[in-house]
Motif scaffolding. Structure first.
Motif, short mmCIF file in Angstrom:
data_model
loop_
_atom_site.label_atom_id
_atom_site.label_comp_id
_atom_site.label_asym_id
_atom_site.label_seq_id
_atom_site.Cartn_x
_atom_site.Cartn_y
_atom_site.Cartn_z
N GLY A 156 0.84 -1.20 0.00
CA GLY A 156 0.00 0.00 0.00
C GLY A 156 0.87 1.24 0.00
N ALA A 157 0.34 2.31 -0.57
CA ALA A 157 1.11 3.56 -0.62
C ALA A 157 0.20 4.76 -0.39
CB ALA A 157 1.82 3.68 -1.97
N GLY A 158 -0.89 4.57 0.34
CA GLY A 158 -1.80 5.67 0.68
C GLY A 158 -1.38 6.31 1.99
N GLY A 159 -2.33 7.02 2.62
CA GLY A 159 -2.03 7.74 3.85
C GLY A 159 -1.55 6.81 4.97
N ALA A 160 -2.17 5.64 5.08
CA ALA A 160 -1.82 4.72 6.16
C ALA A 160 -0.38 4.25 6.02
CB ALA A 160 -2.78 3.53 6.17
N ASN B 263 2.74 -1.36 -4.30
CA ASN B 263 1.38 -0.83 -4.39
C ASN B 263 0.75 -1.17 -5.74
OD1 ASN B 263 -0.74 0.72 -3.21
ND2 ASN B 263 -0.30 2.35 -4.68
N ARG B 264 -0.60 -1.31 -5.71
CA ARG B 264 -1.35 -1.58 -6.95
C ARG B 264 -0.98 -0.55 -8.01
NH1 ARG B 264 -7.72 -1.42 -6.05
NH2 ARG B 264 -7.20 0.72 -5.54
N THR B 265 -0.98 0.73 -7.62
CA THR B 265 -0.55 1.79 -8.54
C THR B 265 0.93 2.06 -8.25
OG1 THR B 265 -2.77 2.71 -8.28
CG2 THR B 265 -1.14 4.12 -9.35
N LYS C 36 2.55 5.47 -7.19
CA LYS C 36 2.40 6.02 -5.84
C LYS C 36 3.48 5.47 -4.90
CE LYS C 36 -1.84 6.54 -4.09
NZ LYS C 36 -3.27 6.14 -3.93
N THR D 214 -2.97 -1.53 2.81
CA THR D 214 -3.94 -1.19 1.76
C THR D 214 -5.33 -1.19 2.37
OG1 THR D 214 -4.55 -3.43 1.08
CG2 THR D 214 -2.57 -2.50 0.09
N ALA D 215 -6.26 -0.62 1.64
CA ALA D 215 -7.65 -0.62 2.11
C ALA D 215 -8.35 -1.90 1.65
CB ALA D 215 -8.35 0.62 1.58
N GLY D 216 -7.59 -2.86 1.10
CA GLY D 216 -8.16 -4.08 0.54
C GLY D 216 -9.02 -4.88 1.50
N ASP E 220 -12.87 -4.45 1.75
CA ASP E 220 -13.81 -5.18 0.89
C ASP E 220 -13.44 -6.65 0.84
OD1 ASP E 220 -13.13 -2.42 -0.32
OD2 ASP E 220 -11.88 -3.78 -1.53
N LEU F 151 -7.86 -9.61 -1.12
CA LEU F 151 -6.41 -9.64 -0.94
C LEU F 151 -5.84 -8.41 -1.61
CD1 LEU F 151 -5.11 -13.23 -1.63
CD2 LEU F 151 -4.91 -11.92 0.48
N PRO F 152 -4.77 -7.85 -1.05
CA PRO F 152 -4.20 -6.69 -1.73
C PRO F 152 -3.72 -7.04 -3.12
CG PRO F 152 -2.94 -7.24 0.27
CD PRO F 152 -4.06 -8.21 0.17
N GLU F 153 -3.99 -6.15 -4.07
CA GLU F 153 -3.43 -6.30 -5.41
C GLU F 153 -2.21 -5.39 -5.48
OE1 GLU F 153 -6.21 -5.31 -8.54
OE2 GLU F 153 -7.77 -5.60 -7.07
P1 ATR Z 1 -5.46 5.10 3.58
O1 ATR Z 1 -5.43 6.47 4.20
O2 ATR Z 1 -6.30 4.10 4.33
O3 ATR Z 1 -4.10 4.59 3.27
P2 ATR Z 1 -5.76 5.82 0.82
O4 ATR Z 1 -4.80 6.95 1.00
O5 ATR Z 1 -6.98 5.99 -0.02
O6 ATR Z 1 -6.28 5.30 2.22
O7 ATR Z 1 -4.91 4.57 0.25
C1 ATR Z 1 -5.50 3.33 0.04
C2 ATR Z 1 -4.42 2.33 -0.33
O8 ATR Z 1 -5.01 1.04 -0.44
C3 ATR Z 1 -3.73 2.61 -1.63
O9 ATR Z 1 -2.42 2.10 -1.57
C4 ATR Z 1 -4.59 1.78 -2.62
O10 ATR Z 1 -3.93 1.41 -3.81
P3 ATR Z 1 -3.92 2.43 -5.06
O11 ATR Z 1 -2.89 3.46 -4.76
O12 ATR Z 1 -3.53 1.56 -6.21
O13 ATR Z 1 -5.31 2.98 -5.17
C5 ATR Z 1 -4.80 0.58 -1.76
N1 ATR Z 1 -5.98 -0.25 -2.13
C6 ATR Z 1 -7.28 0.06 -1.99
N2 ATR Z 1 -8.05 -1.00 -2.34
C7 ATR Z 1 -7.20 -1.99 -2.72
C8 ATR Z 1 -7.35 -3.33 -3.17
N3 ATR Z 1 -8.54 -3.89 -3.32
N4 ATR Z 1 -6.23 -4.03 -3.41
C9 ATR Z 1 -5.03 -3.47 -3.27
N5 ATR Z 1 -4.80 -2.22 -2.85
C10 ATR Z 1 -5.88 -1.49 -2.57
#
Ligand code: ATR
Length: 283
Positions: free
Chosen positions: A128-132, A152-154, A157, A196-198, A201, A204-206
């Motif tokens: 993951g590469a979001g805020g968390a 990270n999926r993207t 980032k 990740t926020a995976g 839902d 598994l994280p992608e």
């Molecule tokens: P947070 O503050 O919880 O980190 P965020 O900044 O929206 O929230 O970041 C969400 C992270 O979860 C991102 O790394 C996102 O991947 P992308 O950058 O590709 O969007 C990742 N994420 C969300 N849903 C995902 C999933 N189903 N599988 C893998 N990664 C997921």
């Protein structure tokens, strides 16, 4: 009777927050006179709510989704830990609003103290590469791991985070890299953190992380938690790894906020055990 100092957690949604329960336990444990509530922040009215709380005598707040970036913007001063761009703890005093971030320290304390896994010299994989994810990079560096890989999926980032923290990595002597799935290094990791926020839902994280990254010597840590093990935890256990959820991180970030406000450090481990029993009893 002495007046209790007032604190609150603000977020949206907020009704399921365990922070009021956790802080009530800390107050009981340390004999601190505090009152801790929850506030549903309107999506377009975060600053207004915080100012109203200050005006009514509030001493500090925890900030949760989706307001951590707004809290960063609102603070008059920031601790180095908040410099990564998100704030989860506000303290109100004569110098105005001080912003801090205790999430990363909470994660590190849970891994090292509660779970007994040292990060020193460890190979760490962060998914993951979001805020968390961004909030835990510097606290992980502080524990002197051998390597940190961000996937990270993207991929772009993850590259951004690597650029942002490259200098800190060099100063800490940590091998630091990241990108898409092909950035995962060969061999088992000692610690894999799902940021990740995976799990929200039940996915598994992608991109699917290489199975070879998991092994008997791996701690697979999901920042999420629920009554049942997350999909990520189940996947890791099937591959022979030890798995943990993020309940301990929740308790330890709260303990660090409590310390910022009160100057007293509560025993997070004891409160975590009680919270875990309470969750298990509900299922
Ligand atoms: P947070 O503050 O919880 O980190 P965020 O900044 O929206 O929230 O970041 C969400 C992270 O979860 C991102 O790394 C996102 O991947 P992308 O950058 O590709 O969007 C990742 N994420 C969300 N849903 C995902 C999933 N189903 N599988 C893998 N990664 C997921």
């Amino acid at each position: 009777m002495s007046q209790k100092d007032r604190y609150a957690v603000i977020g949206n949604p907020i009704e399921h927050s365990k922070s009021p329960w956790i802080h009530a336990k800390f107050a009981e444990q340390t004999d601190e006179l505090i009152q801790y509530g929850r506030i549903l922040g309107p999506l377009d009215g975060f600053t207004r709510e915080v100012k109203a709380f200050i005006a009514s005598g509030g001493r500090g707040m925890n900030v949760t989704v989706p307001f951590k970036l707004e809290a960063y913007a609102l603070a008059d001063s920031l601790s180095p830990r908040a410099a990564a761009g998100a704030v989860n703890t506000l303290a109100f005093g004569p110098d105005g609003v001080c912003g801090d971030n205790t999430d990363g320290v909470g994660l590190v304390r849970d891994i090292e103290v509660n779970l007994g896994v040292s990060l020193k010299g460890a190979r760490v994989l962060l998914l993951g590469a979001g805020g968390a994810a961004r909030g835990v990079v510097l606290p992980i560096f502080d524990r002197a791991p051998a390597a940190l890989t961000i996937v990270n999926r993207t991929a772009a980032k993850a590259h951004q985070l690597v650029d942002q923290f490259a200098r800190d990595a060099a100063e800490s002597g940590v091998r630091f890299s990241g990108g898409g799935a092909d950035s995962v290094e060969a061999g088992q990791y000692d610690v894999i953190v799902n940021a990740t926020a995976g799990s929200l839902d039940a996915a598994l994280p992608e991109p699917d992380c290489e199975d070879t990254a998991f092994g008997a010597g791996t701690l697979a840590y999901d920042m999420m938690y629920g009554a049942q093990p997350t999909v990520f935890m189940q996947h890791a256990e099937k591959l022979g790894a030890r798995a943990a959820d993020g309940l301990g991180m929740l308790v330890e970030q709260a303990a660090e906020s409590f310390f910022i406000w009160r100057g007293v450090r509560p025993d997070g481990g004891a409160v975590l055990r009680e919270l875990r029993q309470m969750l298990a009893a509900k299922t």
